[in-house]
Enzyme design. Structure first.
Site, short mmCIF file in Angstrom:
data_model
loop_
_atom_site.label_atom_id
_atom_site.label_comp_id
_atom_site.label_asym_id
_atom_site.label_seq_id
_atom_site.Cartn_x
_atom_site.Cartn_y
_atom_site.Cartn_z
N THR A 199 16.41 82.84 20.69
CA THR A 199 17.72 82.44 21.20
C THR A 199 18.10 83.40 22.31
OG1 THR A 199 18.41 81.53 19.08
CG2 THR A 199 20.17 82.12 20.61
N LYS A 206 21.82 75.43 20.96
CA LYS A 206 21.75 76.47 19.93
C LYS A 206 23.04 77.29 19.92
CE LYS A 206 20.25 79.43 16.85
NZ LYS A 206 19.11 80.30 16.87
N LYS A 250 24.56 89.26 18.84
CA LYS A 250 23.78 88.96 20.05
C LYS A 250 24.03 87.53 20.49
CE LYS A 250 19.83 87.05 20.05
NZ LYS A 250 18.48 86.48 20.02
#
Lengths: 286, 286
Positions: B93, B168, B236
């Site tokens: 990701t 995502k 993150k």
């Protein structure tokens, strides 16, 4: 079978009273707007001329109205007329402190009180499949659970009077998180130019999925903002969450945030929309 | 069967590479920490001495590493060594802009790129049941989906390169809402003195329910903060959500809030805890 008095025949109360009738109870009803009782009267409910008369003729009195002050008003109007030992069951979502205050005032007159707010929405009420959070003495709650059985999926005692409301408020916090997750996520997808239906389907089937995704999602995709659970009711409940949390010294910043975002809808005249209209706040479509 | 090079053998990558081996592919592996390849080598994977060698001997190169800069580094190290037409599939990701930048740089060398971030967690990787959001040309994505089949529950093309990452990130926003709903709600219940297990069970079975309630809830009740998905990885991803949203002129205040709360855990040295440790932030147990 008991003589049940039912006060408040809204989208929740009317089908609940109907289930009590079907179960064979003798049901008297009262509603601020009398017309709402018509279909229940056709099914065999007695229309009480006023709250005093309803209270005099009931062993159990169930209220399913709106805000704390509404419950205060109807219960106070009945407290002097009910026979000693009458069980009051309040199924509205109100402030826990008000539930405790009502219980104290009723106890002084030899009357009993259980707070029993529900979750499961209008569909749950219609299908007789509500989840009910009960606060009160063990004996009173057992009696209340037996009466409410015709519209119960799951009912449990969660503590003394007021605890039912506290559990309902905790439930509303969880609902708020799932709701904002749905709306913020799909607004992100829409703004990026992704296919929002595909996003709903793929995200809802994974680790971001929720009851809100499954049940509010399709309405959001169809821009169908009919309730459901209205912005007005959700902000009412969130206000109770915020004041209860403040009393406890607990910060609930997500709930405060979602409440603030929903109030923008209310300010734009959309307080009767379903809560998933929060999606429009993100996309500046007020 | 293809010659597949697999870079990044963490909790996600290792089982994914294992599924490719089981499906009969010829798999070369590389990891920054070489020891992690041992069990795969036992099952028949070839250990590449370096990224250049892995790239030279693969038709398809899959990366499953950490941050944008990690993907940049490993892909850049392979770009000059891969044969023309090699398909790069990145399952990390990362920032959508980085995915697009990599695709451009690879295209200049006649190489192909698909961004294919996954959801479903370490259990999904182990059970071969990941949901995969694919961005790239139609032909490239069809090829990627075929290769990834051994560990796929659901894989779909969601748009051009970068769109997989965007989907995502939208998914992570939904995850954030459900997570904060779970933690804020149960913290409220705990602070009030309700039975938190009962709250989890009753609330999770109703309109506040979610995948997070079902899957993170039991760990929260057991104060088991082992990942799961770590605070470090979640913050993150939320950082990428926030910068993508800012680029679009979209406010995502819930995600920003949850990120801020999770950073308090990280600041307290708990960045390797699972994200449900957010519960401790509410209860001041840092």
């Amino acid at each position: 079978m008991a003589r049940v008095g039912f006060v408040g025949l809204g989208v929740m109360g009317a089908p609940m009273a109907g289930h009590l009738l079907s179960a064979g109870h003798s049901v008297s009803v009262w509603n601020r707007t009398p017309g709402k009782a018509d279909s229940l009267v056709e099914k065999g409910a007695k229309m009480a001329p006023n709250l005093a008369s309803l209270a005099e003729n009931s062993d159990v009195i169930i209220s399913c109205v709106g805000r704390s002050e509404d419950v205060d008003q109807v219960v106070s109007a009945m407290a002097d007329c009910a026979a000693a030992g009458t069980l009051f069951i309040d199924q509205s979502t109100i402030e826990p402190a008000m539930a405790r205050s009502l219980a104290r005032r009723l106890a002084e007159k030899g009357l009993r009180f259980v707070d029993a707010p529900v979750t499961g929405g209008s569909m749950g009420a219609q299908n007789g499949a509500l989840t009910i959070f009960c606060g009160g003495s063990e004996a009173d709650v057992i009696e209340a659970i037996e009466i409410m059985a015709p519209y119960t999926k799951r009912a449990e005692r969660v503590g003394e009077v007021g605890a039912g409301q506290m559990m309902k408020l905790a439930n509303q916090v969880a609902v708020g998180g799932a709701l904002v997750g749905l709306c913020e996520s799909l607004a992100f997808a829409a703004k990026v130019g992704l296919d929002v239906e595909q996003a709903h389907s793929m995200i809802g089937g994974g680790a971001g999925g929720s009851w809100a995704f499954q049940n509010y999602g399709p309405k959001l995709l169809a821009s169908d903002w009919s309730p459901g659970f209205s912005v007005k009711n959700q902000t009412k409940d969130f206000g109770y969450c915020e004041s209860a949390a403040a009393d406890l010294g607990l910060e609930i910043p997500m709930t405060a945030l979602v409440n603030e975002l929903l109030k923008r809808l209310a300010d734009a005249g959309r307080e009767e929309d379903t809560t998933a209209a929060l999606y429009d706040v993100y996309l500046d479509r007020l």
